[in-house]
Design a protein around this motif. Structure first.
Motif, short mmCIF file in Angstrom:
data_model
loop_
_atom_site.label_atom_id
_atom_site.label_comp_id
_atom_site.label_asym_id
_atom_site.label_seq_id
_atom_site.Cartn_x
_atom_site.Cartn_y
_atom_site.Cartn_z
N UNK A 143 125.17 140.53 47.37
CA UNK A 143 126.08 141.54 47.89
C UNK A 143 126.90 141.00 49.06
N UNK A 144 126.77 139.71 49.32
CA UNK A 144 127.43 139.16 50.50
C UNK A 144 128.92 139.45 50.54
N UNK A 145 129.57 139.23 49.44
CA UNK A 145 131.03 139.35 49.50
C UNK A 145 131.44 140.83 49.63
N UNK A 146 130.69 141.70 48.97
CA UNK A 146 130.99 143.13 49.12
C UNK A 146 130.73 143.57 50.56
N UNK A 147 129.65 143.07 51.12
CA UNK A 147 129.33 143.40 52.52
C UNK A 147 130.41 142.88 53.46
N UNK A 148 130.87 141.69 53.17
CA UNK A 148 131.97 141.10 53.95
C UNK A 148 133.20 142.01 53.91
N UNK A 149 133.47 142.43 52.72
CA UNK A 149 134.66 143.26 52.48
C UNK A 149 134.57 144.55 53.30
N UNK A 150 133.40 145.19 53.23
CA UNK A 150 133.20 146.44 53.97
C UNK A 150 133.30 146.20 55.46
N UNK A 151 132.66 145.13 55.91
CA UNK A 151 132.69 144.79 57.33
C UNK A 151 134.13 144.65 57.80
N UNK A 152 134.90 143.93 57.01
CA UNK A 152 136.29 143.71 57.37
C UNK A 152 137.06 145.04 57.42
N UNK A 153 136.78 145.88 56.45
CA UNK A 153 137.46 147.17 56.37
C UNK A 153 137.15 148.03 57.59
N UNK A 186 123.44 147.45 48.52
CA UNK A 186 122.81 146.80 47.39
C UNK A 186 123.72 146.92 46.18
N UNK A 187 123.13 146.64 45.06
CA UNK A 187 123.94 146.66 43.85
C UNK A 187 124.48 148.06 43.56
N UNK A 188 123.62 149.07 43.73
CA UNK A 188 124.05 150.45 43.48
C UNK A 188 125.28 150.81 44.29
N UNK A 189 125.22 150.46 45.60
CA UNK A 189 126.35 150.77 46.48
C UNK A 189 127.61 150.03 46.03
N UNK A 190 127.39 148.77 45.72
CA UNK A 190 128.54 147.96 45.31
C UNK A 190 129.22 148.58 44.11
#
Length: 662
Positions: free
Chosen positions: A577-587, A623-627
């Motif tokens: 989920x690293x890249x999705x987490x990155x994306x959210x963090x950036x947002x 996690x995956x569900x959130x993504x």
RNA sequence: GCCACUGUGGCUUAGUAGGUAGAGCAGCUGAUUUGUAAUCAGCAGGUCGGGGGUUCAAAUCCCUCCAGUGGCUCCA
């Protein structure tokens, strides 16, 4: 309440009616406390004082202080007890003796328990002054007290061999003092005078029940956990480096966020209430401090230095002279008044080694300072306005907090400590204000050169009255403290307690008639004449660091969302989920939400465990569900978990930040 | 400034008849790819606050300085 109260006849013991009630330890007769065994001199109605009553607990603690002195005397017969009053949450006794170590303290406490078990009667005796002086002839402290306070006769309390000069009342015997604990050893000077003898002060506490004692001791331990120094270290807010910068705190990025938010809040309020922000340097030549009068009173407490060219400078211990200098720079009409300058001014004071401590007493701190120059007819309204700022601030930051308001006024018996005008008894000339203790020459009338001067308190009285009436009309309950005023004027001080029960001054509002005279300030009045303005000094937070202390200790570091250094602590479930987490963090960052991404290779549980010390407002688990659903799993301060769409989370967070939701 | 206590790696801390330091967490490396308060293994990190002294030998005893803590005094 006052229906038929039980009464005793002349010659009977006050406690006669309560002989069977062990929980009655004293009585109250027309508002005055008495021992149970005291003989009534007339028919009187008596009210029982129970051990658990506020007054009962105080009596218990006072008796516990006697028991402490009793035990000390048993072990160290040469010790000389001075006084043992009741204080909030306990008692202490000041005794002239060799400082006890931890083992000694335990020995004393054991002796106290032993004496308690022996059920030693505590007996009140009346003696005349001569007898008293004889009884205590080898204890100068008691002799001083007898000389000062006793006219004809007074009482002593005797328990076995130990006799203490005391007005009582006390519990009937030592077995009542059962649930107590000696807490710590400190030192004090006799009469609080540093030139006087050094005394050992032993602190202790006592309670009516074991449960209360245990609760107290537990709370005390927990209080240590709430100490801002501990919380600050856990949350990574500030740094102390005692080798490089003793008493000079540094703020980390996270700590600076809180400071910035506090400053922003006050900046907005300043604007609303008409305060213009200015900026002044951190040092001035010494002439500035000589003119303001600070130099003479505080030069030992200032960072002073002289450059190779011979010029002397001082780091500013206050912001007012800087603001005065700006005020002086332009002409002011009565129409322009009041002129109100604010500054988040960092000041430097050389606090003595034993006085520095944490953020409550650092050597540099930032004041949300403000100086106002006004006409006399504006004083009361302006004080009211500052009180209003204070009220809004406290309501914003604290839900319920114990606040004490002091009116700090002049001690007229010590005019030498203050800037005061002196009137000539011979020619009637009113001399310019000065501080006698800073003058080396004898004070002479500037008009007739005679030295027959008397202090003129009219300016002080006037200022004090204005502060007093502003407090009253704001409906604030306060107490007056003579001798607590600043050297240039009376003030309203607001005190709040830290987690260890120590009281710290936050808000301060001061009226000053003298600084404007010292600097020859003026405005042009309606008659086109120069008129001296009145100055008002004020700080709402007081110092940002002290305010932060109270905030942190009060909330255990769980700051409201808008103040939290980390608002969202993002934890990806795995590195998938690293890249999705990155994306959210950036947002979130783009929306100005303060976010921290923990992308280490650890389990969620562990990341939460380790992240908690930073007290983030939210944990966001991804996690995956959130993504898949474009969501985040939001875990809040109450550990409730809820899934939200990312945009909903953002919207909600921003709304709560804007509303300064707790 | 005064009195007392304390000072061991980033943090918490073990180490008293004086024999040149042990641990946990954090950090780094590797394995693990994890669902809401600690996955496993390994590595690295300390002139025991500074200085002086006693001793064959000191984190441990003595002196001194510095700093922190609790009080006192002070707090513009």
């Amino acid at each position: 309440m006052s229906e038929t109260q039980p009464s005793v006849e002349k010659g009977e013991k006050y406690g006669k009616l309560f002989a069977s009630q062990r929980d009655v330890i004293a009585v109250k007769v027309s508002g005055v406390l008495h021992d149970l065994d005291e003989i009534s001199e007339e028919t009187a109605s008596v009210e029982p004082v129970f051990l658990k009553d506020r007054e009962g607990v105080n009596i218990l603690r006072h008796s516990a202080a006697h028991l402490l002195a009793h035990a000390v005397m048993e072990i160290y017969p040469d010790a000389k007890p001075n006084a043992g009053p009741v204080v909030e949450n306990g008692f202490y006794y000041d005794i002239k003796m060799d400082p006890p170590d931890q083992d000694d303290l335990e020995r004393i406490e054991r002796k106290m328990r032993e004496l308690s078990q022996k059920k030693v009667p505590i007996v009140r005796e009346v003696h005349n002054k001569e007898e008293l002086q004889k009884m205590f002839r080898d204890n100068r402290f008691k002799i001083d007290k007898i000389r000062e306070h006793v006219e004809k006769e007074s009482t002593v309390y005797r328990q076995a061999n130990f006799v203490d000069f005391c007005t009582g009342p006390h519990v009937p015997d030592t077995s009542y003092i059962k649930f107590f604990k000696l807490l710590n050893v400190a030192s004090s000077n006799y009469k609080g005078d540093i030139k006087e003898e050094k005394l050992v002060r032993i602190y202790g506490t006592a309670f009516p029940s074991e449960k209360e004692l245990k609760t107290f001791l537990k709370n005390r331990e927990e209080a240590a956990m709430r100490d801002h120094r501990k919380i600050g270290a856990e949350m990574d807010l500030f740094v102390f480096n005692s080798e490089r910068a003793p008493g000079l705190p540094m703020y980390t990025a996270r700590g600076s966020i809180i400071r910035s938010e506090l400053i922003n809040f006050m900046r907005e309020m300043n604007t609303k209430f008409g305060w213009e922000e200015v900026t002044t340097p951190h040092l001035f030549k010494d002439i500035m401090w000589k003119t303001s009068g600070h130099y003479y009173k505080y030069k030992d407490d200032m960072f002073l230095f002289t450059l190779p060219d011979g010029d002397s400078y001082a780091l500013k211990p206050m912001n007012c002279p800087g603001h005065i200098t700006i005020y002086e720079n332009s002409a002011h009409s009565y129409r322009d008044m009041p002129v109100k300058f604010s500054e988040f001014g960092t000041v430097y004071r050389y606090e003595k080694s034993g006085e520095v401590g944490g953020l409550t007493r650092p050597r540099t701190f930032t004041v949300d300072d403000g100086h106002e120059f006004m006409r006399t007819d504006q004083i009361e309204g302006e004080i009211g306005s500052v009180l209003e700022m204070m009220k809004i601030t406290f309501e914003t930051f604290f839900e319920n907090i114990d606040v004490r308001y002091d009116l700090s006024v002049i001690d007229k018996s010590k005019p030498e400590n203050y800037l005061i005008s002196y009137k000539c008894r011979d020619c009637g000339f009113l001399n310019e204000p000065r501080r006698m203790s800073s003058e080396s020459d004898e004070l002479k009338c500037q008009s007739c050169a005679k030295n027959n001067l008397e202090p003129d308190f009219s300016l002080w009285d006037n200022a004090t009255e204005q502060l007093r009436s502003a407090l009253i009309s704001s409906g604030i309950k306060f107490e007056e403290y003579p001798g607590e005023a600043a050297f240039y004027g009376p003030k309203i001080d607001v005190h709040i307690k830290d987690v260890l029960g120590r009281s710290w001054q936050l808000t301060t509002i001061q009226i000053d008639f003298f600084m404007p005279i010292a600097f020859n300030l003026y405005f042009i009045n309606r008659e086109s004449q120069k008129e001296t303005p009145v100055m008002l000094h004020r700080a709402i937070y007081g110092s940002i660091e002290r305010f932060l202390v109270i905030l942190l200790e009060n909330s255990y570091g769980k700051l409201p969302l808008w103040l939290s250094p980390i608002q969202a602590y993002v934890i990806p479930l795995s590195n998938q989920q690293d890249s999705y987490a990155q994306e959210i963090t950036q947002k979130l960052k783009e929306k100005n939400i303060r976010v921290y991404l923990d992308s280490g290779n650890e389990s969620v549980s562990k990341k939460i465990k380790l992240g908690r010390r930073f007290r983030p407002f939210y944990f966001l688990i991804i996690g995956q569900r959130e993504q898949e659903g474009g969501e985040v799993s939001v875990r809040d301060r109450t550990d409730k978990i809820q899934n939200l769409k990312v945009d909903d989370f953002i919207e909600r967070t921003l709304e709560n930040v804007r509303k300064k939701m707790p």
